[in-house]
Design an enzyme around this catalytic site. Sequence first.
Site, PDB file in Angstrom:
ATOM      1  N   ARG A  76       0.849  -1.194   0.000  1.00 12.87           N
ATOM      2  CA  ARG A  76       0.000   0.000   0.000  1.00 12.87           C
ATOM      3  C   ARG A  76       0.879   1.237   0.000  1.00 12.87           C
ATOM      4  NH1 ARG A  76      -2.971   3.040   4.609  1.00 12.87           N
ATOM      5  NH2 ARG A  76      -4.093   4.571   3.342  1.00 12.87           N
ATOM      6  N   HIS A 120      -3.082  11.031   0.545  1.00 10.90           N
ATOM      7  CA  HIS A 120      -2.571  10.800   1.904  1.00 10.90           C
ATOM      8  C   HIS A 120      -2.000  12.121   2.404  1.00 10.90           C
ATOM      9  CE1 HIS A 120      -1.184   7.430   4.745  1.00 10.90           C
ATOM     10  NE2 HIS A 120      -0.861   8.552   5.341  1.00 10.90           N
ATOM     11  N   GLU A 165      -7.696   8.420   6.004  1.00 12.12           N
ATOM     12  CA  GLU A 165      -8.051   9.018   7.296  1.00 12.12           C
ATOM     13  C   GLU A 165      -8.613  10.445   7.168  1.00 12.12           C
ATOM     14  OE1 GLU A 165      -4.495   8.638   9.665  1.00 12.12           O
ATOM     15  OE2 GLU A 165      -4.733   6.481   9.856  1.00 12.12           O
ATOM     16  N   ASN A 290      -7.571   1.563   9.666  1.00 11.47           N
ATOM     17  CA  ASN A 290      -6.272   1.885  10.262  1.00 11.47           C
ATOM     18  C   ASN A 290      -6.436   1.813  11.781  1.00 11.47           C
ATOM     19  OD1 ASN A 290      -5.566   2.370   7.662  1.00 11.47           O
ATOM     20  ND2 ASN A 290      -5.163   4.558   7.888  1.00 11.47           N
ATOM     21  N   TYR A 292      -4.565   1.399  15.636  1.00 15.84           N
ATOM     22  CA  TYR A 292      -3.350   1.480  16.448  1.00 15.84           C
ATOM     23  C   TYR A 292      -3.588   1.174  17.909  1.00 15.84           C
ATOM     24  CZ  TYR A 292      -1.045   3.218  12.335  1.00 15.84           C
ATOM     25  OH  TYR A 292      -0.529   3.312  11.072  1.00 15.84           O
ATOM     26  N   GLU A 350      -3.720  -0.197   7.835  1.00 14.94           N
ATOM     27  CA  GLU A 350      -2.575   0.184   8.686  1.00 14.94           C
ATOM     28  C   GLU A 350      -2.705  -0.447  10.075  1.00 14.94           C
ATOM     29  OE1 GLU A 350      -1.796   4.370   9.103  1.00 14.94           O
ATOM     30  OE2 GLU A 350      -2.197   4.754   6.977  1.00 14.94           O
TER      31      GLU A 350
HETATM   32  O1  LIG Z   1       0.808   7.542  13.068  1.00 23.68           O
HETATM   33  C1  LIG Z   1       1.129   6.434  12.296  1.00 23.68           C
HETATM   34  C2  LIG Z   1       0.375   6.515  10.970  1.00 23.68           C
HETATM   35  N1  LIG Z   1      -1.046   6.689  11.217  1.00 23.68           N
HETATM   36  N2  LIG Z   1      -1.864   6.758  10.066  1.00 23.68           N
HETATM   37  C3  LIG Z   1      -1.393   7.663   9.018  1.00 23.68           C
HETATM   38  C4  LIG Z   1       0.108   7.529   8.756  1.00 23.68           C
HETATM   39  O2  LIG Z   1       0.527   8.504   7.814  1.00 23.68           O
HETATM   40  C5  LIG Z   1       0.869   7.649  10.070  1.00 23.68           C
HETATM   41  O3  LIG Z   1       2.265   7.584   9.845  1.00 23.68           O
END
Ligand SMILES: OC[C@H]1NNC[C@@H](O)[C@@H]1O
Length: 445
Positions: A76, A120, A165, A290, A292, A350
């Site tokens: 990706r 992005h 995002e 995505n 985390y 992600e």
């Molecule tokens: O913070 C880690 C990642 N989170 N989502 C978007 C990415 O561009 C970031 O690096």
Amino acid sequence: MAAPFPDDFLWGAATSAYQIEGSPLADGAGPSIWHRFAHTPGRVAGHDTGDLACDHYHRSLEDVALMAELGLSAYRFSLAWGRVLPEGRGAVNSRGLDFYERLVDALLEHGIQPMATLYHWDLPVALHERGGWLNPDSPHWFAEYAGTVFRALDDRVPLWITLNEPWVVTVPGYLDGQLAPGHRDLFEPPRVANHLLLAHAEAVAAYRALGRHRIGLAVNLEPQHPASPSPADLEAARRRDAFINRWFLDALVFGRYPEELADIFGPAWPEFSAESLAKIRCPGDFIGVNYYSRGLVRAAPEAPPLDAIRITPTDAELTAMDWEVYPEGLTETLLWLRDRYANPPLYITENGAAFDDPPPRDGLVEDPRRVAYLRAHIRAAATALEQGVDLRGYCVWSLLDNFEWAEGYSKRFGLYQVDPGDRTRRPKTSACFYREVIRSRGAAV
Ligand SMILES: OC[C@H]1NNC[C@@H](O)[C@@H]1O
Ligand SMILES: [Ca+2]
């Protein structure tokens, strides 16, 4: 454990243009708002910029070889709008497109499926100067850019993501000002968000006219848990859940915004016409997730407009970003998507962690905490798969240590370490672990 991952499950890694490419103005490329933001004193830690980043613009074929070494079945990446359309609209810069065509061709030669993100965060400055995402024409600008890229690459790219995002584009970008373009305003975010959703819908419509594969949106999701059982904290967690998790997905899938948003933004929340709400209803072919961490939330009247803040738990393991390591939240998020949006096809676009990795020893970087993080989260994905979630792929964020936005290069998410001096790539033990996971189709976790 016999892993539930199907043979055609995509095992990938993710990056983005501004974070890894460098050479932001090479070969006729036009500057983005991140080029301008990073060059604005005080905006990025350590005065870091994306001028060189991982120098991927000159090392893309070397990096594809690393992906092949890992055995990735997908990669990706994002395209820099300003390389393709230096002014954001109008004249196409063929040398910009050439870079991405070479990358895609190299991926296909190695049997790696390209997963291309159109946006992005790197809006061309030329469009920002016309109001950027605040301009009601921005969805048309985006659709023009998307059509240009589809025509050039859809014969070779089977998976498309329109926006990465949109919540992060909207809130850190226009509400609290941490990320480009660094606005701090209450009235701008609802309008920016609506234009981003219209842009997604117009790009999907353009894709339907000429594309033959699949297209979707990638959203950051984070389960919200109250820090205490008090009604105030429960209410705060529900508000933050609407604000982060449901704002874009409810609009996309149901064509309506969660009613909490009118409470949160108050007079700044516009009256959206039924016609415009109908336009943003555009679920696409899959949802990119995505993930985390989770949010532990307490009521915070001192923090308008949300009146809720995420707190850092004292008794949990944290990554270098101070994000709680909470793999159960990935299973929870995937099951929530299954139940709320009628079991849509999903890709984890992600998932990863930043840790302060040690220097390499004999060419290898020991990163046991990242191995543990990835193992736990791949297991959490397997649990969701076993409960009927239509999960089709998993991408580690990130292939390489890279430019972590306002944190600069101080926060490192890569499977490969990138030498701060000569940009040499060196594998971390998490790369070796991930290669085993892929080879064993998930059984090695
Ligand atoms: O913070 C880690 C990642 N989170 N989502 C978007 C990415 O561009 C970031 O690096
Ligand atoms: Ca170019």
